[in-house]
Design a protein around this motif. Structure first.
Motif, PDB file in Angstrom:
ATOM      1  N   GLN A  99       0.957  -1.121   0.093  1.00 36.00           N
ATOM      2  CA  GLN A  99      -0.035   0.061   0.097  1.00 36.00           C
ATOM      3  C   GLN A  99       0.722   1.294  -0.168  1.00 36.00           C
ATOM      4  O   GLN A  99       2.149   1.387   0.487  1.00 36.00           O
ATOM      5  CB  GLN A  99      -0.856  -0.002   1.240  1.00 36.00           C
ATOM      6  N   ARG A 101       0.572   4.041   1.651  1.00 36.44           N
ATOM      7  CA  ARG A 101       0.932   4.465   3.056  1.00 36.44           C
ATOM      8  C   ARG A 101       2.418   3.603   3.482  1.00 36.44           C
ATOM      9  O   ARG A 101       2.770   4.127   4.093  1.00 36.44           O
ATOM     10  CB  ARG A 101      -0.275   4.242   3.971  1.00 36.44           C
ATOM     11  N   PHE A 158      -6.448   6.086  -5.398  1.00 40.10           N
ATOM     12  CA  PHE A 158      -7.605   6.751  -5.227  1.00 40.10           C
ATOM     13  C   PHE A 158      -8.441   6.665  -6.690  1.00 40.10           C
ATOM     14  O   PHE A 158      -9.466   7.331  -6.634  1.00 40.10           O
ATOM     15  CB  PHE A 158      -7.660   8.264  -4.634  1.00 40.10           C
ATOM     16  N   ASP A 208      -0.479   9.820   8.369  1.00 37.96           N
ATOM     17  CA  ASP A 208      -1.936   9.561   8.487  1.00 37.96           C
ATOM     18  C   ASP A 208      -2.703  10.774   8.354  1.00 37.96           C
ATOM     19  O   ASP A 208      -3.752  10.765   7.587  1.00 37.96           O
ATOM     20  CB  ASP A 208      -2.125   9.000   9.957  1.00 37.96           C
ATOM     21  N   PHE A 211      -3.131  11.461   4.743  1.00 42.15           N
ATOM     22  CA  PHE A 211      -4.193  10.644   4.004  1.00 42.15           C
ATOM     23  C   PHE A 211      -5.710  10.838   4.348  1.00 42.15           C
ATOM     24  O   PHE A 211      -6.618  11.173   3.373  1.00 42.15           O
ATOM     25  CB  PHE A 211      -3.845   9.111   4.333  1.00 42.15           C
ATOM     26  N   ALA A 212      -5.716  11.576   5.668  1.00 42.36           N
ATOM     27  CA  ALA A 212      -6.876  12.057   6.130  1.00 42.36           C
ATOM     28  C   ALA A 212      -7.554  13.060   5.266  1.00 42.36           C
ATOM     29  O   ALA A 212      -8.787  13.330   4.866  1.00 42.36           O
ATOM     30  CB  ALA A 212      -6.955  12.357   7.433  1.00 42.36           C
ATOM     31  N   LEU A 214      -6.497  13.686   2.271  1.00 40.14           N
ATOM     32  CA  LEU A 214      -6.517  13.279   0.697  1.00 40.14           C
ATOM     33  C   LEU A 214      -8.009  12.612   0.309  1.00 40.14           C
ATOM     34  O   LEU A 214      -8.413  12.908  -0.891  1.00 40.14           O
ATOM     35  CB  LEU A 214      -5.393  12.110   0.412  1.00 40.14           C
ATOM     36  N   GLU A 215      -8.555  11.899   1.276  1.00 43.06           N
ATOM     37  CA  GLU A 215      -9.980  11.429   1.187  1.00 43.06           C
ATOM     38  C   GLU A 215     -10.893  12.506   0.645  1.00 43.06           C
ATOM     39  O   GLU A 215     -11.433  12.335  -0.472  1.00 43.06           O
ATOM     40  CB  GLU A 215     -10.324  10.563   2.494  1.00 43.06           C
ATOM     41  N   LYS A 216     -10.833  13.582   1.306  1.00 40.32           N
ATOM     42  CA  LYS A 216     -11.707  14.562   0.821  1.00 40.32           C
ATOM     43  C   LYS A 216     -11.389  15.079  -0.380  1.00 40.32           C
ATOM     44  O   LYS A 216     -12.187  15.575  -1.289  1.00 40.32           O
ATOM     45  CB  LYS A 216     -11.918  15.846   1.684  1.00 40.32           C
ATOM     46  N   TYR A 218      -9.655  13.952  -2.876  1.00 38.38           N
ATOM     47  CA  TYR A 218      -9.721  13.273  -4.228  1.00 38.38           C
ATOM     48  C   TYR A 218     -11.069  12.650  -4.505  1.00 38.38           C
ATOM     49  O   TYR A 218     -11.528  12.686  -5.499  1.00 38.38           O
ATOM     50  CB  TYR A 218      -8.931  11.909  -4.090  1.00 38.38           C
ATOM     51  N   ALA A 219     -11.901  12.771  -3.229  1.00 36.65           N
ATOM     52  CA  ALA A 219     -13.402  12.693  -3.803  1.00 36.65           C
ATOM     53  C   ALA A 219     -13.907  13.895  -4.378  1.00 36.65           C
ATOM     54  O   ALA A 219     -14.846  13.782  -5.354  1.00 36.65           O
ATOM     55  CB  ALA A 219     -13.931  12.629  -2.288  1.00 36.65           C
ATOM     56  N   LYS A 222     -12.777  13.324  -8.051  1.00 38.41           N
ATOM     57  CA  LYS A 222     -13.570  12.541  -8.748  1.00 38.41           C
ATOM     58  C   LYS A 222     -14.917  13.356  -9.385  1.00 38.41           C
ATOM     59  O   LYS A 222     -15.239  12.985 -10.324  1.00 38.41           O
ATOM     60  CB  LYS A 222     -13.550  11.377  -8.088  1.00 38.41           C
TER      61      LYS A 222
END
Length: 226
Positions: A99, A101, A158, A208, A211-212, A214-216, A218-219, A222
């Motif tokens: 992964q 991470r 992602f 970490d 990555f927290a 990045l979730e928002k 890349y969402a 997309k």
């Protein structure tokens, strides 16, 4: 403008300390090693005259190996920053057997062992204050060999199109993560303050948090592609 060999100098009349004659390569390495310590202590305002005193040699002898102070600084850069760089880092960062991470944690665990030293940190900051190109060269290397490959791997992780452009915003996010880890070294070797997290946990926490965010990020990206 860096100092260059003097036409005449009182130190040129000094007799170097006698001892076993050294091969040119060995003497050159000694000068570079001592220059690394010297510049990390006094910064790049320190001149070759004072460096020669520390070495116990004449100033012209240093210029026999390095035609100018700029040449000596470039050799210091090569030794401290380039020779310690591991090309395997980029290869490992792009190996999709694990992964992203986990790859980032492994990379920064290795990378911080190289850069979290007194000489590395202090020379980097002195070079920045002096306006030398060392920082620009090194930052460019980190961007091209670490951050851009990482952003490509994040696209894959992602679900971003492999043809998608890496944006300035993505690079900035990656720099924020990198800078958070780097700051741990600043506290330790510039401010002489050692935090309670420890280097390994500091690395994991910074990644970490990255990555927290990045979730928002890349969402939303997309959604824009739809």
């Amino acid at each position: 403008m860096m100092d260059s060999p003097p036409a005449t100098d009182v130190l040129s009349q000094e007799t170097p300390k006698r001892g076993k004659r050294r091969a040119p390569g060995e003497r050159r390495k000694e000068f570079v090693d001592k220059a690394i310590i010297f510049f990390s202590e006094v910064g790049f305002e320190g001149g070759t005259r004072e460096l020669a005193k520390r070495l116990g040699v004449t100033q012209p002898l240093i210029y026999r190996y390095f035609p100018s102070k700029d040449d000596l600084i470039r050799e210091v850069y090569e030794t401290v920053y380039i020779s310690r760089w591991e090309d395997q880092w980029t290869t490992d960062l792009t190996n999709r057997d694990s992964q992203v991470r986990d790859r980032l944690i492994a990379f920064y665990d290795s990378y911080t062992k190289v850069i979290f030293t007194r000489e590395w940190m202090r020379i980097f900051f002195f070079a920045g204050l002096k306006g030398l190109d060392i920082n620009k060269w090194y930052v460019g290397r980190v961007r091209e060999r670490v951050l851009i490959p990482v952003c490509r791997e994040l696209h894959h992780a992602f679900g971003i199109s492999p043809d998608a452009e890496i944006t300035d915003e993505e690079i900035d996010l990656a720099w924020t993560m990198h800078g958070g880890i780097f700051y741990h070294g600043i506290r330790k070797h510039i401010y002489m303050l050692d935090g309670g997290l420890g280097e390994t946990l500091q690395v994991e926490t910074a990644i970490d948090m990255f990555f927290a965010g990045l979730e928002k990020f890349y969402a939303e990206r997309k959604l824009k592609q739809v």
